[in-house]
Design a protein around this motif. Structure first.
Motif, PDB file in Angstrom:
ATOM      1  N   GLY A  39       0.809  -1.206   0.000  1.00  0.00           N
ATOM      2  CA  GLY A  39       0.000   0.000   0.000  1.00  0.00           C
ATOM      3  C   GLY A  39       0.846   1.260   0.000  1.00  0.00           C
ATOM      4  O   GLY A  39       0.558   2.215  -0.733  1.00  0.00           O
ATOM      5  N   GLN A  40       1.896   1.275   0.801  1.00  0.00           N
ATOM      6  CA  GLN A  40       2.776   2.445   0.844  1.00  0.00           C
ATOM      7  C   GLN A  40       3.531   2.607  -0.469  1.00  0.00           C
ATOM      8  O   GLN A  40       3.739   3.726  -0.942  1.00  0.00           O
ATOM      9  CB  GLN A  40       3.762   2.339   2.019  1.00  0.00           C
ATOM     10  CG  GLN A  40       4.556   3.587   2.245  1.00  0.00           C
ATOM     11  CD  GLN A  40       3.680   4.813   2.496  1.00  0.00           C
ATOM     12  OE1 GLN A  40       2.680   4.751   3.205  1.00  0.00           O
ATOM     13  NE2 GLN A  40       4.033   5.926   1.891  1.00  0.00           N
ATOM     14  N   VAL A  41       3.930   1.508  -1.068  1.00  0.00           N
ATOM     15  CA  VAL A  41       4.582   1.565  -2.387  1.00  0.00           C
ATOM     16  C   VAL A  41       3.627   2.187  -3.398  1.00  0.00           C
ATOM     17  O   VAL A  41       4.001   3.080  -4.167  1.00  0.00           O
ATOM     18  CB  VAL A  41       5.029   0.154  -2.844  1.00  0.00           C
ATOM     19  CG1 VAL A  41       5.438   0.151  -4.308  1.00  0.00           C
ATOM     20  CG2 VAL A  41       6.154  -0.363  -1.958  1.00  0.00           C
ATOM     21  N   LEU A  42       2.383   1.751  -3.387  1.00  0.00           N
ATOM     22  CA  LEU A  42       1.392   2.274  -4.332  1.00  0.00           C
ATOM     23  C   LEU A  42       1.114   3.755  -4.106  1.00  0.00           C
ATOM     24  O   LEU A  42       0.963   4.518  -5.065  1.00  0.00           O
ATOM     25  CB  LEU A  42       0.102   1.464  -4.239  1.00  0.00           C
ATOM     26  CG  LEU A  42       0.224  -0.003  -4.651  1.00  0.00           C
ATOM     27  CD1 LEU A  42      -1.033  -0.768  -4.265  1.00  0.00           C
ATOM     28  CD2 LEU A  42       0.529  -0.144  -6.134  1.00  0.00           C
ATOM     29  N   VAL A  43       1.089   4.178  -2.852  1.00  0.00           N
ATOM     30  CA  VAL A  43       0.902   5.598  -2.546  1.00  0.00           C
ATOM     31  C   VAL A  43       2.028   6.406  -3.173  1.00  0.00           C
ATOM     32  O   VAL A  43       1.792   7.450  -3.797  1.00  0.00           O
ATOM     33  CB  VAL A  43       0.833   5.828  -1.019  1.00  0.00           C
ATOM     34  CG1 VAL A  43       1.012   7.303  -0.667  1.00  0.00           C
ATOM     35  CG2 VAL A  43      -0.484   5.311  -0.458  1.00  0.00           C
ATOM     36  N   HIS A  44       3.253   5.925  -3.026  1.00  0.00           N
ATOM     37  CA  HIS A  44       4.399   6.653  -3.597  1.00  0.00           C
ATOM     38  C   HIS A  44       4.305   6.692  -5.124  1.00  0.00           C
ATOM     39  O   HIS A  44       4.560   7.732  -5.736  1.00  0.00           O
ATOM     40  CB  HIS A  44       5.713   6.026  -3.148  1.00  0.00           C
ATOM     41  CG  HIS A  44       6.902   6.778  -3.640  1.00  0.00           C
ATOM     42  ND1 HIS A  44       7.216   8.046  -3.211  1.00  0.00           N
ATOM     43  CD2 HIS A  44       7.844   6.453  -4.551  1.00  0.00           C
ATOM     44  CE1 HIS A  44       8.296   8.468  -3.835  1.00  0.00           C
ATOM     45  NE2 HIS A  44       8.700   7.515  -4.658  1.00  0.00           N
ATOM     46  N   VAL A  45       3.941   5.591  -5.736  1.00  0.00           N
ATOM     47  CA  VAL A  45       3.815   5.553  -7.201  1.00  0.00           C
ATOM     48  C   VAL A  45       2.760   6.560  -7.662  1.00  0.00           C
ATOM     49  O   VAL A  45       2.988   7.319  -8.611  1.00  0.00           O
ATOM     50  CB  VAL A  45       3.481   4.126  -7.700  1.00  0.00           C
ATOM     51  CG1 VAL A  45       3.157   4.128  -9.187  1.00  0.00           C
ATOM     52  CG2 VAL A  45       4.638   3.175  -7.411  1.00  0.00           C
ATOM     53  N   VAL A  46       1.624   6.624  -6.983  1.00  0.00           N
ATOM     54  CA  VAL A  46       0.574   7.581  -7.342  1.00  0.00           C
ATOM     55  C   VAL A  46       1.081   9.008  -7.171  1.00  0.00           C
ATOM     56  O   VAL A  46       0.830   9.872  -8.020  1.00  0.00           O
ATOM     57  CB  VAL A  46      -0.717   7.350  -6.517  1.00  0.00           C
ATOM     58  CG1 VAL A  46      -1.692   8.513  -6.662  1.00  0.00           C
ATOM     59  CG2 VAL A  46      -1.380   6.050  -6.936  1.00  0.00           C
ATOM     60  N   GLU A  47       1.795   9.279  -6.094  1.00  0.00           N
ATOM     61  CA  GLU A  47       2.341  10.623  -5.878  1.00  0.00           C
ATOM     62  C   GLU A  47       3.236  11.038  -7.031  1.00  0.00           C
ATOM     63  O   GLU A  47       3.178  12.177  -7.496  1.00  0.00           O
ATOM     64  CB  GLU A  47       3.101  10.686  -4.556  1.00  0.00           C
ATOM     65  CG  GLU A  47       2.181  10.637  -3.340  1.00  0.00           C
ATOM     66  CD  GLU A  47       2.920  10.537  -2.028  1.00  0.00           C
ATOM     67  OE1 GLU A  47       4.144  10.250  -2.024  1.00  0.00           O
ATOM     68  OE2 GLU A  47       2.281  10.738  -0.987  1.00  0.00           O
ATOM     69  N   VAL A  48       4.053  10.117  -7.501  1.00  0.00           N
ATOM     70  CA  VAL A  48       4.941  10.420  -8.632  1.00  0.00           C
ATOM     71  C   VAL A  48       4.127  10.589  -9.918  1.00  0.00           C
ATOM     72  O   VAL A  48       4.327  11.557 -10.665  1.00  0.00           O
ATOM     73  CB  VAL A  48       6.026   9.331  -8.792  1.00  0.00           C
ATOM     74  CG1 VAL A  48       6.795   9.511 -10.080  1.00  0.00           C
ATOM     75  CG2 VAL A  48       6.961   9.344  -7.584  1.00  0.00           C
ATOM     76  N   LEU A  49       3.201   9.690 -10.159  1.00  0.00           N
ATOM     77  CA  LEU A  49       2.375   9.770 -11.372  1.00  0.00           C
ATOM     78  C   LEU A  49       1.597  11.070 -11.452  1.00  0.00           C
ATOM     79  O   LEU A  49       1.402  11.622 -12.530  1.00  0.00           O
ATOM     80  CB  LEU A  49       1.397   8.598 -11.429  1.00  0.00           C
ATOM     81  CG  LEU A  49       1.959   7.237 -11.767  1.00  0.00           C
ATOM     82  CD1 LEU A  49       0.929   6.151 -11.458  1.00  0.00           C
ATOM     83  CD2 LEU A  49       2.390   7.177 -13.214  1.00  0.00           C
TER      84      LEU A  49
END
Length: 102
Positions: free
Chosen positions: A88-98
């Motif tokens: 979940g934290q990995v996905l949050v970071h990916v969304v922040e970058v996207l």
């Protein structure tokens, strides 16, 4: 190109396939030049790599990243254990970058 995903790749893919991650389209095992990247969001020129410890000090990764960056791609690398510990934290970071928040 590998046919079978590693367990961390399968976990990550289950969260990003079919535009599940805020509508962003990802593909897996995508060839770019002489390399194959784990995951690509082509619209945002974002590559996500999931690495095991065999990549800890591999100088080939630096050359690969330099090449891909020269083509305008941004590369995010996560360790496999990060996927297991808190995808979940990995996905949050990916969304922040996207979405331009990181």
């Amino acid at each position: 190109m590998r046919v079978d995903a590693t367990d961390p790749e399968a976990i990550f893919w289950s969260h990003v396939r079919n535009r599940l991650l805020n509508g962003h389209k990802f593909r897996r095992q995508v060839p770019i030049g002489p390399y194959i990247v784990d995951f690509l969001c082509a619209d945002r020129k974002l590559i996500v790599e999931l690495d095991g410890f065999q990549h800890a000090e591999d100088p080939r990764d630096e050359n690969r990243d330099r090449y891909l960056s020269s083509l305008g791609y941004r590369i995010l690398r996560f360790w496999n254990h990060e996927i297991y510990a808190d995808v979940g934290q990995v996905l949050v970071h990916v969304v922040e970058v996207l979405e331009g928040r990181a």
